[in-house]
Structures are given as structure tokens and as C-alpha cells.
Design an enzyme around this catalytic site. Structure first.
Site, short mmCIF file in Angstrom:
data_model
loop_
_atom_site.label_atom_id
_atom_site.label_comp_id
_atom_site.label_asym_id
_atom_site.label_seq_id
_atom_site.Cartn_x
_atom_site.Cartn_y
_atom_site.Cartn_z
N LYS A 53 0.84 -1.21 0.00
CA LYS A 53 0.00 0.00 0.00
C LYS A 53 0.87 1.26 0.00
CE LYS A 53 -3.65 -2.70 2.06
NZ LYS A 53 -4.30 -3.27 3.24
N GLN A 97 -4.35 -1.86 9.60
CA GLN A 97 -4.22 -3.17 8.95
C GLN A 97 -4.86 -4.25 9.81
OE1 GLN A 97 -3.00 -3.79 5.78
NE2 GLN A 97 -3.73 -5.87 6.15
N ASP A 120 -10.65 3.16 4.05
CA ASP A 120 -10.66 1.70 3.87
C ASP A 120 -12.09 1.15 4.09
OD1 ASP A 120 -9.28 -0.65 3.29
OD2 ASP A 120 -8.84 -1.09 5.39
#
Ligand code: NAP
Length: 279
Positions: A53, A97, A120
């Protein structure tokens, strides 16, 4: 007729070029689009995903801030890191994450992310807004899949869509996004009975199970649109794709289908978050 390959790698590549230009335009206006990544612990797969990312940010000229916290981090400590990123005006997107170590309340931490920086698509509020058809950043994997379907002009309205898997980041939001586009959606999970009979009805099939080649070739309807979100170390997905060209009307290859679109969508949504800042 030959099946259409839903080429996520190519679409992500094309999209990166336009993101790069838009990042440059924003920088000229004095805004430096920035994604903050939070990695807790040292799980090798998570480290790889975060690195990928951050590398994508670099390729498009976007800043990334890496927050790395030890395995022993508590919920309170992680919440405090998230809060300071929420309050940092230079940060436009926050990626926590998944998964975090088991002592942490992951849901509480996801929901602590400022809705405007939830690029996200992990907060309950973001999910609710998306489900209601209100503006929201979608969860990146299903949102990336929707972008692929749109790019290849796959008809969704009125189709029978079957989503196999109901995780908060994939199966559930996928089902809502397809429903919002007027598909008739069935969600299957580990307690579903006669799953192959349901899958056989799918005009659009999404495999999001996490079990290598769980969905068999024989279960797939002729001319179905086949989306395989899975990716396993043996380089296969959640669907048996070996002879898929002779059965599907369109399909995502593994690798090179869904995966590249996930990261691209994260970067795109970070850009969109930065574009909302008034100059
Ligand atoms: P997950 O959280 O483990 O969820 C798996 C889902 O599959 C659950 O809802 C589970 O049902 C269901 N399931 C498990 N066994 C089943 C069975 N025998 N029959 C029917 N349903 C079953 O996984 P996830 O995070 O959604 O990920 C799913 C897949 O997508 C994985 O292969 C993962 O690697 C991949 N993935 C890819 C990307 C990408 O960027 N390409 C991103 C995220 C995930 P229950 O709810 O009943 O337990």
C-alpha cells in the site's frame, strides 16, 4: 463466445495514471494527499500488505505515514494513535491493517477512525451510509470489484447475485453494493444448506470464502460472471478457475483480478478524501 477477462491489474494500472495526475494537481494547490498506515505487531502477511500500500502511494506521488506499534499494544494505546491521526490535518486517510493482535478490540478501534478519513471503509457508520446509498467510502475489496464490473459494463440490475462469505470487510458490503445496483442478492455462509444448489442459480457469483477452490467448476452456471476474491499461497483463489473460460461469460483471474483493485481503491479513496479539503 470467449469469456471476458476482468483484468484488475490493467484497470488498476490505468487508474494509477489518472490518480498520479490528480495528486499532482492537488499538490499544486498546496494539499499533500497523505495516507497513514497503522501496523500492530509483525505478522509477515500484514507487513507485506502495508508495504504494498505504501509503495503504491509512492508510485502516485502520495505521502504515507507509517505507524508501527508493538505486538503488546493495548486497545487504549491503539485508540490514542488513531485519535492523534484523526486530529492531524495533514492526514487524509487512515488504514488500520487487519487483523490486529487478539487482546485489542478491533471493532472499537475501527470505529474510532474519523468517518472523513475512513478510506478503507471499515467503520460501522461508513458501512451504514453505504448500505443506505448515502455518500461513503466503501470497503476497498468490494468497492474495487464494483469498479471492475462497471468498467467492463457488466449488467447487474435484475441479475441473481450470490455472494459466498459474509465478513464485515468483504461479503456483507459486497452484498449491499450489489443490492444497491438492483441485483437480487443471496448471501451464503458456513451454515448455509444446499450451497451448491444456490450457487448454481448465480448469474453473478462472488467467492469470498477463504478456502482454496471451495467453489467447484460444476456448481457454476453457464455464462455466469465469476468474481474470485480469494488468494492463497498455492496461487489459486476460492473458485476452481481451471476451465472457467469455457463456462463463464466473464471472470476475474487469480492473481491479477480483484487484488490489484483493492489497493487501487484505497489510494483512490485517499485522493478523494484529500480533494474534499477546501483550498
Ligand atoms: P473471513 O473473514 O474468513 O470470512 C470468510 C467467510 O466465508 C465467512 O463469512 C464464513 O462464514 C464463510 N465460510 C467459511 N467456510 C464456509 C463454507 N464451508 N461454506 C460457506 N461459507 C463459508 O474471510 P474474508 O476476510 O472475507 O476473505 C475471504 C477471501 O477473500 C479470502 O480468500 C481472503 O484472502 C480474500 N481477500 C482478498 C482480498 C483482496 O484484496 N484480494 C481482500 C480481503 C480478503 P461464517 O460467517 O458463517 O463463518
Amino acid at each position: 463466445m470467449a469469456a471476458i477477462i476482468l483484468d484488475g491489474k490493467n484497470l488498476a494500472h490505468i487508474s494509477e495514471d489518472s490518480i498520479k495526475n490528480e495528486v499532482s494537481d492537488l499538490k499544486n494547490k498546496g494539499i499533500n494527499p497523505t495516507l497513514a498506515t497503522i501496523l500492530v505487531g509483525s505478522d509477515p502477511s500484514s507487513e507485506t500488505y502495508v508495504r504494498m500500500k505504501r509503495n503504491t502511494c509512492k508510485r502516485v506521488g502520495m505521502e504515507s505515514i507509517a505507524v508501527e506499534l508493538p505486538e503488546s499494544t493495548t486497545t487504549e494505546e491503539l485508540l490514542s494513535s488513531i485519535n492523534s491521526l484523526n486530529n492531524n490535518e495533514g492526514v487524509h486517510g487512515i488504514l488500520l491493517q487487519h487483523p490486529v493482535p487478539s487482546q485489542i478490540d478491533e471493532r472499537k478501534c475501527f470505529d474510532a477512525i474519523d468517518i472523513n478519513k475512513d478510506v478503507d471503509g471499515v467503520t460501522c457508520l461508513g458501512f451504514g451510509n453505504m448500505a443506505m446509498g448515502l455518500p461513503a467510502f466503501g470497503s476497498c475489496t468490494p468497492a474495487g470489484i464494483m469498479r471492475l464490473l462497471e468498467h467492463y459494463e457488466i449488467e447487474i440490475q435484475g441479475k441473481n447475485a450470490v455472494v459466498v462469505g459474509r465478513s464485515p470487510i468483504l461479503g456483507k458490503p459486497m452484498a449491499m453494493m450489489l443490492l444497491n445496483k438492483n441485483a437480487t442478492v443471496t448471501i451464503c455462509h458456513s451454515r448455509t444448506q444446499k450451497i451448491e444448489e444456490i450457487i448454481k442459480q448465480a448469474d453473478i457469483l462472488v467467492g469470498a470464502v477463504g478456502i482454496p477452490e471451495f467453489i467447484k467448476y460444476e456448481w457454476i452456471k453457464d455464462n455466469a460472471v465469476v468474481i474470485d476474491a480469494g488468494y492463497h499461497p498455492e496461487k489459486c483463489g476460492d473458485i476452481d478457475l481451471e476451465n472457467i473460460e469455457s463456462k463463464a461469460s466473464a471472470y476475474t483471474p487469480v492473481p491479477g483480478g480483484v487484488g490489484p483493485m483493492t489497493i487501487n481503491t484505497l489510494i483512490l479513496q485517499t485522493l478523494q478524501s484529500a480533494q474534499k479539503i477546501k483550498t
